[in-house]
Motif scaffolding. Structure first.
Motif, PDB file in Angstrom:
ATOM      1  N   HIS A  95       8.497  -8.259 -15.009  1.00  0.00           N
ATOM      2  CA  HIS A  95       8.815  -9.222 -14.186  1.00  0.00           C
ATOM      3  C   HIS A  95       9.349 -10.361 -14.792  1.00  0.00           C
ATOM      4  O   HIS A  95       8.876 -10.946 -15.488  1.00  0.00           O
ATOM      5  N   HIS A  96      10.767 -10.804 -14.406  1.00  0.00           N
ATOM      6  CA  HIS A  96      11.290 -11.943 -14.783  1.00  0.00           C
ATOM      7  C   HIS A  96      11.085 -13.308 -14.010  1.00  0.00           C
ATOM      8  O   HIS A  96      11.280 -13.032 -12.532  1.00  0.00           O
ATOM      9  N   LYS A  97      10.898 -14.613 -14.449  1.00  0.00           N
ATOM     10  CA  LYS A  97      10.766 -15.604 -13.453  1.00  0.00           C
ATOM     11  C   LYS A  97      12.279 -15.664 -12.718  1.00  0.00           C
ATOM     12  O   LYS A  97      13.261 -15.456 -13.208  1.00  0.00           O
ATOM     13  N   GLY A  98      11.834 -15.930 -11.375  1.00  0.00           N
ATOM     14  CA  GLY A  98      13.124 -16.136 -10.740  1.00  0.00           C
ATOM     15  C   GLY A  98      13.826 -14.865  -9.885  1.00  0.00           C
ATOM     16  O   GLY A  98      14.530 -14.895  -9.290  1.00  0.00           O
ATOM     17  N   THR A  99      12.992 -13.729 -10.128  1.00  0.00           N
ATOM     18  CA  THR A  99      13.340 -12.612  -9.623  1.00  0.00           C
ATOM     19  C   THR A  99      12.227 -11.995  -8.559  1.00  0.00           C
ATOM     20  O   THR A  99      11.205 -12.258  -8.736  1.00  0.00           O
ATOM     21  N   LYS A 100      12.575 -11.373  -7.677  1.00  0.00           N
ATOM     22  CA  LYS A 100      11.720 -10.848  -6.477  1.00  0.00           C
ATOM     23  C   LYS A 100      10.805  -9.526  -6.872  1.00  0.00           C
ATOM     24  O   LYS A 100      11.838  -8.482  -7.607  1.00  0.00           O
ATOM     25  N   ARG A 101      10.105  -9.171  -6.751  1.00  0.00           N
ATOM     26  CA  ARG A 101       9.243  -8.271  -6.933  1.00  0.00           C
ATOM     27  C   ARG A 101       9.672  -7.095  -5.976  1.00  0.00           C
ATOM     28  O   ARG A 101       9.538  -7.487  -4.731  1.00  0.00           O
ATOM     29  N   MET A 102      10.011  -5.906  -6.555  1.00  0.00           N
ATOM     30  CA  MET A 102      10.476  -4.731  -5.640  1.00  0.00           C
ATOM     31  C   MET A 102       9.181  -4.122  -5.075  1.00  0.00           C
ATOM     32  O   MET A 102       8.298  -3.895  -5.985  1.00  0.00           O
ATOM     33  N   LYS A 103       9.033  -3.869  -3.870  1.00  0.00           N
ATOM     34  CA  LYS A 103       7.716  -2.934  -3.251  1.00  0.00           C
ATOM     35  C   LYS A 103       8.252  -1.574  -3.892  1.00  0.00           C
ATOM     36  O   LYS A 103       9.174  -0.919  -4.050  1.00  0.00           O
ATOM     37  N   LEU A 104       7.155  -0.851  -4.320  1.00  0.00           N
ATOM     38  CA  LEU A 104       7.186   0.409  -4.846  1.00  0.00           C
ATOM     39  C   LEU A 104       6.163   1.604  -4.210  1.00  0.00           C
ATOM     40  O   LEU A 104       5.002   0.975  -3.734  1.00  0.00           O
ATOM     41  N   GLU A 105       6.656   2.564  -3.903  1.00  0.00           N
ATOM     42  CA  GLU A 105       5.807   3.864  -3.566  1.00  0.00           C
ATOM     43  C   GLU A 105       5.223   4.195  -4.761  1.00  0.00           C
ATOM     44  O   GLU A 105       6.041   4.713  -5.554  1.00  0.00           O
ATOM     45  N   SER A 106       3.914   4.441  -5.025  1.00  0.00           N
ATOM     46  CA  SER A 106       3.624   4.880  -6.207  1.00  0.00           C
ATOM     47  C   SER A 106       2.344   6.117  -6.218  1.00  0.00           C
ATOM     48  O   SER A 106       1.711   5.864  -5.307  1.00  0.00           O
ATOM     49  N   THR A 107       2.452   6.810  -6.848  1.00  0.00           N
ATOM     50  CA  THR A 107       1.411   8.320  -6.749  1.00  0.00           C
ATOM     51  C   THR A 107       1.254   8.518  -8.339  1.00  0.00           C
ATOM     52  O   THR A 107       2.118   8.488  -9.105  1.00  0.00           O
ATOM     53  N   GLY A 108       0.095   9.196  -8.470  1.00  0.00           N
ATOM     54  CA  GLY A 108      -0.093   9.940  -9.994  1.00  0.00           C
ATOM     55  C   GLY A 108       0.576  11.056  -9.906  1.00  0.00           C
ATOM     56  O   GLY A 108       1.165  11.851  -9.005  1.00  0.00           O
ATOM     57  N   GLU A 136      -0.392  12.430 -18.475  1.00  0.00           N
ATOM     58  CA  GLU A 136      -0.862  11.576 -17.163  1.00  0.00           C
ATOM     59  C   GLU A 136      -0.067  10.477 -17.009  1.00  0.00           C
ATOM     60  O   GLU A 136       0.641   9.923 -18.015  1.00  0.00           O
ATOM     61  N   GLY A 137       0.083  10.194 -15.797  1.00  0.00           N
ATOM     62  CA  GLY A 137       1.024   8.925 -15.542  1.00  0.00           C
ATOM     63  C   GLY A 137       1.350   8.884 -13.921  1.00  0.00           C
ATOM     64  O   GLY A 137       0.539   9.244 -13.013  1.00  0.00           O
ATOM     65  N   GLU A 138       2.204   8.182 -13.813  1.00  0.00           N
ATOM     66  CA  GLU A 138       2.459   8.010 -12.376  1.00  0.00           C
ATOM     67  C   GLU A 138       3.729   8.104 -12.065  1.00  0.00           C
ATOM     68  O   GLU A 138       4.896   8.061 -12.952  1.00  0.00           O
ATOM     69  N   LEU A 139       4.423   8.281 -10.567  1.00  0.00           N
ATOM     70  CA  LEU A 139       5.512   8.467 -10.250  1.00  0.00           C
ATOM     71  C   LEU A 139       5.794   7.098  -9.433  1.00  0.00           C
ATOM     72  O   LEU A 139       4.841   6.945  -8.532  1.00  0.00           O
ATOM     73  N   ALA A 140       6.854   6.486  -9.340  1.00  0.00           N
ATOM     74  CA  ALA A 140       7.177   5.165  -8.424  1.00  0.00           C
ATOM     75  C   ALA A 140       8.692   5.413  -8.041  1.00  0.00           C
ATOM     76  O   ALA A 140       9.441   5.822  -8.610  1.00  0.00           O
ATOM     77  N   LYS A 141       8.658   4.778  -6.757  1.00  0.00           N
ATOM     78  CA  LYS A 141      10.039   4.704  -6.340  1.00  0.00           C
ATOM     79  C   LYS A 141      10.049   3.468  -5.261  1.00  0.00           C
ATOM     80  O   LYS A 141       9.312   3.072  -4.706  1.00  0.00           O
ATOM     81  N   PRO A 142      11.346   2.868  -5.021  1.00  0.00           N
ATOM     82  CA  PRO A 142      11.370   1.658  -4.207  1.00  0.00           C
ATOM     83  C   PRO A 142      11.388   2.064  -2.736  1.00  0.00           C
ATOM     84  O   PRO A 142      11.543   3.262  -2.380  1.00  0.00           O
ATOM     85  N   ILE A 143      10.759   1.179  -2.082  1.00  0.00           N
ATOM     86  CA  ILE A 143      10.289   1.563  -0.620  1.00  0.00           C
ATOM     87  C   ILE A 143      11.151   0.604   0.071  1.00  0.00           C
ATOM     88  O   ILE A 143      11.401  -0.572  -0.120  1.00  0.00           O
TER      89      ILE A 143
END
Length: 133
Positions: A13-26, A126-133
């Motif tokens: 996450h860089h200053k000045g950028t918006k955080r993207m909303k993510l759908e996340s699951t294991g 083990e880990g997680e799966l994520a994608k933008p929502i």
């Protein structure tokens, strides 16, 4: 260290950028543990997890069984991550990977048995799966 290959791909996450909303699951249960018995002198695909549905996988820990005169080829997105000639960690206590390794298409492990007997190859991821929502 080989397991840190994708360090530059870690989400930041860089200053000045918006955080993207993510759908996340294991990782789904069928992707957490896979096994294959490979006959003496043979090879085979021990582990396969296709990344689909627009997800990105973040591999956060790994473990494998190992026997003398055997090895694995661990691939992420078709690229060799490591020729594994040891147990990375015990199956019940996977090694944490920091930062995680990122996969966009697939995770694969191929076992090669150069011993004189059949061997059970085992992989835990083990880990997680994520994608933008």
């Amino acid at each position: 260290r080989v397991l840190r290959r994708n360090q530059h791909n870690s989400p930041r996450h860089h200053k000045g950028t918006k955080r993207m909303k993510l759908e996340s699951t294991g990782f789904p249960s069928q992707a957490r543990y896979q096994t294959l018995t490979i006959a003496a002198g043979e090879r085979g695909r021990v582990y396969y997890f296709p990344i689909t549905g627009g997800y990105t996988a973040f591999i956060r820990s790994v473990a494998n069984a190992w026997a003398a005169n055997t090895y694995y080829n661990w691939l992420v997105d078709g690229e060799l991550i490591e020729k594994v000639e040891r147990a990375i960690a015990a199956l019940n206590s996977p090694l944490e990977i920091k930062p995680p390794i990122i996969a966009k298409r697939s995770i694969e492990w191929y076992g090669v048995n150069e011993s004189g007997a059949s061997v059970v190859f085992e992989v835990v991821m083990e880990g997680e799966l994520a994608k933008p929502i």
